[in-house]
Design a protein around this motif. Structure first.
Motif, PDB file in Angstrom:
ATOM      1  N   TYR A 100       0.803  -1.220   0.000  1.00  0.00           N
ATOM      2  CA  TYR A 100       0.000   0.000   0.000  1.00  0.00           C
ATOM      3  C   TYR A 100       0.843   1.280   0.000  1.00  0.00           C
ATOM      4  CZ  TYR A 100      -4.474  -2.366   0.703  1.00  0.00           C
ATOM      5  OH  TYR A 100      -5.604  -3.122   0.531  1.00  0.00           O
ATOM      6  N   VAL A 101       2.159   1.170  -0.244  1.00  0.00           N
ATOM      7  CA  VAL A 101       2.993   2.377  -0.177  1.00  0.00           C
ATOM      8  C   VAL A 101       2.694   3.358  -1.301  1.00  0.00           C
ATOM      9  CG1 VAL A 101       4.888   1.246   1.044  1.00  0.00           C
ATOM     10  CG2 VAL A 101       4.867   1.248  -1.460  1.00  0.00           C
ATOM     11  N   HIS A 102       1.956   2.916  -2.314  1.00  0.00           N
ATOM     12  CA  HIS A 102       1.597   3.828  -3.416  1.00  0.00           C
ATOM     13  C   HIS A 102       0.426   4.734  -3.062  1.00  0.00           C
ATOM     14  CE1 HIS A 102      -1.248   0.489  -3.789  1.00  0.00           C
ATOM     15  NE2 HIS A 102      -2.059   1.343  -4.388  1.00  0.00           N
ATOM     16  N   VAL A 103      -0.292   4.446  -1.982  1.00  0.00           N
ATOM     17  CA  VAL A 103      -1.528   5.156  -1.669  1.00  0.00           C
ATOM     18  C   VAL A 103      -1.289   6.586  -1.178  1.00  0.00           C
ATOM     19  CG1 VAL A 103      -3.567   5.171  -0.176  1.00  0.00           C
ATOM     20  CG2 VAL A 103      -2.801   3.025  -1.231  1.00  0.00           C
ATOM     21  N   PRO A 104      -0.354   6.827  -0.234  1.00  0.00           N
ATOM     22  CA  PRO A 104      -0.173   8.205   0.254  1.00  0.00           C
ATOM     23  C   PRO A 104       0.200   9.155  -0.877  1.00  0.00           C
ATOM     24  CG  PRO A 104       0.949   6.640   1.685  1.00  0.00           C
ATOM     25  CD  PRO A 104       0.513   5.872   0.481  1.00  0.00           C
ATOM     26  N   HIS A 105      -0.122  10.427  -0.681  1.00  0.00           N
ATOM     27  CA  HIS A 105       0.136  11.429  -1.710  1.00  0.00           C
ATOM     28  C   HIS A 105       1.536  12.030  -1.596  1.00  0.00           C
ATOM     29  CE1 HIS A 105      -4.008  11.249  -3.033  1.00  0.00           C
ATOM     30  NE2 HIS A 105      -4.422  11.441  -1.796  1.00  0.00           N
ATOM     31  N   ALA A 106       2.241  11.749  -0.511  1.00  0.00           N
ATOM     32  CA  ALA A 106       3.596  12.277  -0.332  1.00  0.00           C
ATOM     33  C   ALA A 106       4.393  11.347   0.577  1.00  0.00           C
ATOM     34  CB  ALA A 106       3.547  13.685   0.269  1.00  0.00           C
ATOM     35  N   HIS A 107       5.700  11.489   0.521  1.00  0.00           N
ATOM     36  CA  HIS A 107       6.620  10.725   1.386  1.00  0.00           C
ATOM     37  C   HIS A 107       6.489   9.215   1.210  1.00  0.00           C
ATOM     38  CE1 HIS A 107       7.227  14.619   3.233  1.00  0.00           C
ATOM     39  NE2 HIS A 107       5.977  14.661   3.673  1.00  0.00           N
ATOM     40  N   ASN A 108       6.148   8.776   0.005  1.00  0.00           N
ATOM     41  CA  ASN A 108       5.965   7.338  -0.228  1.00  0.00           C
ATOM     42  C   ASN A 108       7.235   6.541   0.052  1.00  0.00           C
ATOM     43  OD1 ASN A 108       4.356   9.090  -2.178  1.00  0.00           O
ATOM     44  ND2 ASN A 108       3.150   7.206  -2.162  1.00  0.00           N
ATOM     45  N   LYS A 109       8.384   7.144  -0.255  1.00  0.00           N
ATOM     46  CA  LYS A 109       9.639   6.414  -0.066  1.00  0.00           C
ATOM     47  C   LYS A 109       9.881   6.072   1.404  1.00  0.00           C
ATOM     48  CE  LYS A 109      12.410  10.702  -0.107  1.00  0.00           C
ATOM     49  NZ  LYS A 109      13.470  11.437  -0.836  1.00  0.00           N
ATOM     50  N   TYR A 110       9.374   6.897   2.313  1.00  0.00           N
ATOM     51  CA  TYR A 110       9.571   6.618   3.737  1.00  0.00           C
ATOM     52  C   TYR A 110       8.657   5.499   4.222  1.00  0.00           C
ATOM     53  CZ  TYR A 110      12.221  10.947   3.588  1.00  0.00           C
ATOM     54  OH  TYR A 110      13.150  11.920   3.266  1.00  0.00           O
ATOM     55  N   TYR A 111       7.488   5.384   3.615  1.00  0.00           N
ATOM     56  CA  TYR A 111       6.619   4.248   3.934  1.00  0.00           C
ATOM     57  C   TYR A 111       7.255   2.936   3.474  1.00  0.00           C
ATOM     58  CZ  TYR A 111       2.900   7.557   5.101  1.00  0.00           C
ATOM     59  OH  TYR A 111       2.168   8.551   5.688  1.00  0.00           O
ATOM     60  N   MET A 112       7.881   2.977   2.295  1.00  0.00           N
ATOM     61  CA  MET A 112       8.584   1.788   1.824  1.00  0.00           C
ATOM     62  C   MET A 112       9.748   1.451   2.751  1.00  0.00           C
ATOM     63  SD  MET A 112      10.518   1.004  -1.820  1.00  0.00           S
ATOM     64  CE  MET A 112       9.030   0.950  -2.824  1.00  0.00           C
ATOM     65  N   LEU A 113      10.447   2.456   3.209  1.00  0.00           N
ATOM     66  CA  LEU A 113      11.560   2.264   4.142  1.00  0.00           C
ATOM     67  C   LEU A 113      11.076   1.565   5.411  1.00  0.00           C
ATOM     68  CD1 LEU A 113      14.650   3.275   4.457  1.00  0.00           C
ATOM     69  CD2 LEU A 113      13.664   5.019   5.947  1.00  0.00           C
ATOM     70  N   THR A 114       9.945   2.007   5.947  1.00  0.00           N
ATOM     71  CA  THR A 114       9.386   1.411   7.167  1.00  0.00           C
ATOM     72  C   THR A 114       8.965  -0.035   6.931  1.00  0.00           C
ATOM     73  OG1 THR A 114       8.575   3.583   7.868  1.00  0.00           O
ATOM     74  CG2 THR A 114       7.593   1.656   8.926  1.00  0.00           C
ATOM     75  N   ALA A 115       8.320  -0.289   5.803  1.00  0.00           N
ATOM     76  CA  ALA A 115       7.852  -1.645   5.506  1.00  0.00           C
ATOM     77  C   ALA A 115       9.013  -2.620   5.408  1.00  0.00           C
ATOM     78  CB  ALA A 115       7.044  -1.644   4.201  1.00  0.00           C
ATOM     79  N   ARG A 116      10.079  -2.240   4.723  1.00  0.00           N
ATOM     80  CA  ARG A 116      11.226  -3.131   4.579  1.00  0.00           C
ATOM     81  C   ARG A 116      11.947  -3.335   5.904  1.00  0.00           C
ATOM     82  NH1 ARG A 116      11.041  -6.750   1.337  1.00  0.00           N
ATOM     83  NH2 ARG A 116      13.305  -6.940   1.223  1.00  0.00           N
ATOM     84  N   ALA A 117      11.944  -2.332   6.783  1.00  0.00           N
ATOM     85  CA  ALA A 117      12.576  -2.477   8.094  1.00  0.00           C
ATOM     86  C   ALA A 117      11.844  -3.514   8.944  1.00  0.00           C
ATOM     87  CB  ALA A 117      12.609  -1.132   8.817  1.00  0.00           C
ATOM     88  N   LEU A 118      10.509  -3.511   8.902  1.00  0.00           N
ATOM     89  CA  LEU A 118       9.720  -4.435   9.719  1.00  0.00           C
ATOM     90  C   LEU A 118       9.790  -5.870   9.205  1.00  0.00           C
ATOM     91  CD1 LEU A 118       6.560  -2.235  10.388  1.00  0.00           C
ATOM     92  CD2 LEU A 118       8.405  -2.786  11.983  1.00  0.00           C
ATOM     93  N   VAL A 119      10.064  -6.049   7.912  1.00  0.00           N
ATOM     94  CA  VAL A 119      10.180  -7.406   7.351  1.00  0.00           C
ATOM     95  C   VAL A 119      11.382  -8.141   7.953  1.00  0.00           C
ATOM     96  CG1 VAL A 119      10.686  -8.690   5.228  1.00  0.00           C
ATOM     97  CG2 VAL A 119       8.987  -6.887   5.199  1.00  0.00           C
ATOM     98  N   GLY A 120      12.387  -7.388   8.439  1.00  0.00           N
ATOM     99  CA  GLY A 120      13.624  -8.000   8.901  1.00  0.00           C
ATOM    100  C   GLY A 120      13.586  -8.651  10.266  1.00  0.00           C
ATOM    101  N   PHE A 121      12.450  -8.675  10.939  1.00  0.00           N
ATOM    102  CA  PHE A 121      12.394  -9.235  12.279  1.00  0.00           C
ATOM    103  C   PHE A 121      12.455 -10.761  12.243  1.00  0.00           C
ATOM    104  CE2 PHE A 121      10.628  -5.760  15.197  1.00  0.00           C
ATOM    105  CZ  PHE A 121      11.242  -4.773  14.459  1.00  0.00           C
ATOM    106  N   GLY A 122      13.183 -11.354  13.212  1.00  0.00           N
ATOM    107  CA  GLY A 122      13.174 -12.817  13.359  1.00  0.00           C
ATOM    108  C   GLY A 122      14.553 -13.427  13.436  1.00  0.00           C
ATOM    109  N   ALA A 123      14.656 -14.622  14.070  1.00  0.00           N
ATOM    110  CA  ALA A 123      15.914 -15.368  14.188  1.00  0.00           C
ATOM    111  C   ALA A 123      15.597 -16.844  14.331  1.00  0.00           C
ATOM    112  CB  ALA A 123      16.709 -14.878  15.389  1.00  0.00           C
ATOM    113  N   VAL A 124      16.390 -17.698  13.655  1.00  0.00           N
ATOM    114  CA  VAL A 124      16.114 -19.133  13.623  1.00  0.00           C
ATOM    115  C   VAL A 124      17.315 -19.954  14.074  1.00  0.00           C
ATOM    116  CG1 VAL A 124      15.571 -21.069  12.094  1.00  0.00           C
ATOM    117  CG2 VAL A 124      14.404 -18.891  11.788  1.00  0.00           C
ATOM    118  N   ARG A 125      18.513 -19.567  13.697  1.00  0.00           N
ATOM    119  CA  ARG A 125      19.679 -20.428  13.849  1.00  0.00           C
ATOM    120  C   ARG A 125      20.036 -20.724  15.297  1.00  0.00           C
ATOM    121  NH1 ARG A 125      22.647 -20.577   8.652  1.00  0.00           N
ATOM    122  NH2 ARG A 125      21.695 -19.053   7.301  1.00  0.00           N
ATOM    123  N   SER A 126      19.682 -19.845  16.247  1.00  0.00           N
ATOM    124  CA  SER A 126      20.021 -20.115  17.638  1.00  0.00           C
ATOM    125  C   SER A 126      19.324 -21.383  18.110  1.00  0.00           C
ATOM    126  CB  SER A 126      19.626 -18.935  18.522  1.00  0.00           C
ATOM    127  OG  SER A 126      18.227 -18.714  18.485  1.00  0.00           O
TER     128      SER A 126
END
Length: 495
Positions: A100-126
């Motif tokens: 949905y990052v295309h929906v806002p009328h401004a600052h779309n790149k920062y919404y994409m930045l936030t979305a990609r940051a949240l995707v990085g959560f998690g750990a398995v190898r331990s």
């Protein structure tokens, strides 16, 4: 010594296989959009430049770096099902936000930045490190990395298939949702995340064994296996080896982050590929490299039994060094210049020797057949385009093959050596720090290469990478004798 029952053994390996699947799905979630981030970013927010692309790619690792130590600490004191489910749920929500990052009328790149940051959560190898014996560890870590590699293979494959939908796709106005080649992959990744959560609840159970394979009662178990060993193994962890492996892992992830970040801009600049062509062709190339990586993972499981993990890690770093050395510009032909940027004397000033160069050595201007065509070629705003030789496609492919061979070797060997150095101690926090160091590399790598590449060009960028790999090889030589298993260090097992 407590003897592991057949029932416990089967349950333990079912849970390990769930972790394999979790690693696979998280890798798909990351790689399924990696080739399309740049063209999608250009489409939703024209104010974003190549430098901001570095931050977009790095944001995944910023989230991972922040979350990994916290989730590692959580997994040391609570059932691991909790952090696994929560981290996966956050990733699902982040994928939906990306759609949905295309929906806002401004600052779309920062919404994409936030979305990609949240995707990085998690750990398995331990968990895998604590649920396998010393003899099982290399194979289990190789399988984990293989699942990760398969995820990296299928992610670009899915992305390539989704390019058939096109940039416009289908719009559902009542949901404000566009289903196109950029959003459909992340929604597919969200669906895979939901399936993963269901399987964790249905199948996953907590288990822990020591280096000899004896069952331990986990500090965060739910009461299963009360008759097993419950002791704190004597001996301290070699923290010099731990720090050195964190540094080596940082370098390994740093150079690969540079490689995957620069692939799309580099090929668009050097070969005049359009956005769609760059996503499609690089998706195919990365898929082939992923297949190569899976084969490598299967081979190193057998090879490590004969040569040891340290020697294989050394060889892997050398292969990566050769791969980036080949990627340096060596020829004389200059890349095509992007026509759209050439207006009103906007060409950067050049040295007198360059101005007097014969016409046949000047870069070709990539002119459009009509004014609505997408501009292609090396942007004239990148002044190095006027004097830096192009990287031939054969160089690029050869480098891809070598890096695709060296990176998986280094990845699995560094994880395996790290878990063996830690031994039977609780590894959640330590593995969290290792993941955080890798995440730091994924942050700095894209930012570094996007800045150096944009302003100085590929010659400087890849030369500096070669220097970093050489330093890591020297570090490996210094700590080589200390990279041994915890139980071997204290004479409980032979190497």
């Amino acid at each position: 010594d407590a003897v592991e029952s057949q029932e416990h053994y089967k349950s333990r390996w079912r849970s390990i296989w769930i972790m394999y699947l979790t690693m696979f799905l998280s890798s798909v979630g990351f790689s399924i959009v990696i080739m399309s981030v740049w063209p999608y970013l250009q489409k939703i927010d024209p104010t974003a430049d190549a430098s901001f692309l570095g931050w977009i790619i790095a944001s995944y690792s910023i989230g991972q770096m922040v979350a990994s130590p916290l989730f590692g600490l959580w997994s040391n004191y609570r059932p691991r099902r909790e952090p696994l489910v929560i981290s996966t749920a956050i990733s699902v929500a982040a994928n939906c936000l990306y759609a949905y990052v295309h929906v806002p009328h401004a600052h779309n790149k920062y919404y994409m930045l936030t979305a990609r940051a949240l995707v990085g959560f998690g750990a398995v190898r331990s968990y895998i490190a604590g649920a396998t014996s010393l003899t099982e560890r290399t194979s289990a870590m190789a399988n984990t990395s293989a699942c990760q590699a398969v995820g990296f293979i299928l992610g670009p494959v899915f992305q390539t298939c989704f390019t058939l939908i096109g940039e416009e796709g289908v719009t559902w106005k009542f949901l404000c949702l566009q289903l196109n080649m950029y959003t459909t992959p992340v929604l597919f990744g969200a669906l895979l995340g939901v399936i993963n959560i269901i399987l964790i609840f249905a199948i996953f159970r907590e288990h822990r064994v020591d280096d000899m394979g004896r069952q331990y009662k986990s500090i965060n178990s739910d009461g299963e296996g009360s008759d097993v060993l419950d002791q704190n193994p004597e001996g301290s962890i070699d923290h010099v080896a731990v720090v050195a492996l964190n540094v080596l892992f940082f370098v390994i992830l740093f150079v690969f982050a540079v490689f995957e970040t620069i692939a799309t801009p580099l090929t668009m600049d050097m070969y005049s590929w359009t956005r769609k062509e760059a996503v499609f062709y690089n998706g195919i190339i990365l898929s082939v490299i992923g297949i190569e990586s899976v084969i490598v993972f299967m081979v190193v499981k057998t090879l490590s039994k004969k040569t040891g993990e340290r020697a294989i890690l050394h060889a892997g770093l050398l292969i990566v060094l050769v791969g980036f050395f080949i990627l340096l510009p060596w020829g004389k032909k200059l890349p095509n210049i992007q026509w759209q940027e050439i207006k009103n004397s906007s060409i950067p000033s050049t040295a007198p020797s360059e101005m007097l160069a014969p016409f046949w050595s000047l870069p070709e201007l990539q002119l459009p057949s009509n004014h609505t065509a997408e501009p292609v070629g090396c942007p004239v705003t990148q002044s190095w385009c006027l004097n830096t030789p192009m990287i031939y496609l054969a160089q690029y492919i050869s480098s891809d093959v070598l890096i695709g061979l060296g990176y998986p070797v280094c990845n699995v060997m560094s994880y395996t050596l790290y878990s063996k150095v830690l031994g039977p101690k609780p590894q959640g926090v330590y593995m969290g720090w290792l993941t955080a160091s890798g995440s730091g590399a994924r942050i700095l790598g894209p930012v570094f290469v996007s800045q150096i590449y944009t302003h100085l060009g590929p010659r400087w960028a890849f030369s500096l990478i070669c220097g970093v790999v050489v330093v890591s090889l020297l570090l490996l030589e210094i700590v080589y004798k200390r990279l041994i298993a915890f139980s071997v260090r204290y004479g409980r097992m032979q190497e």
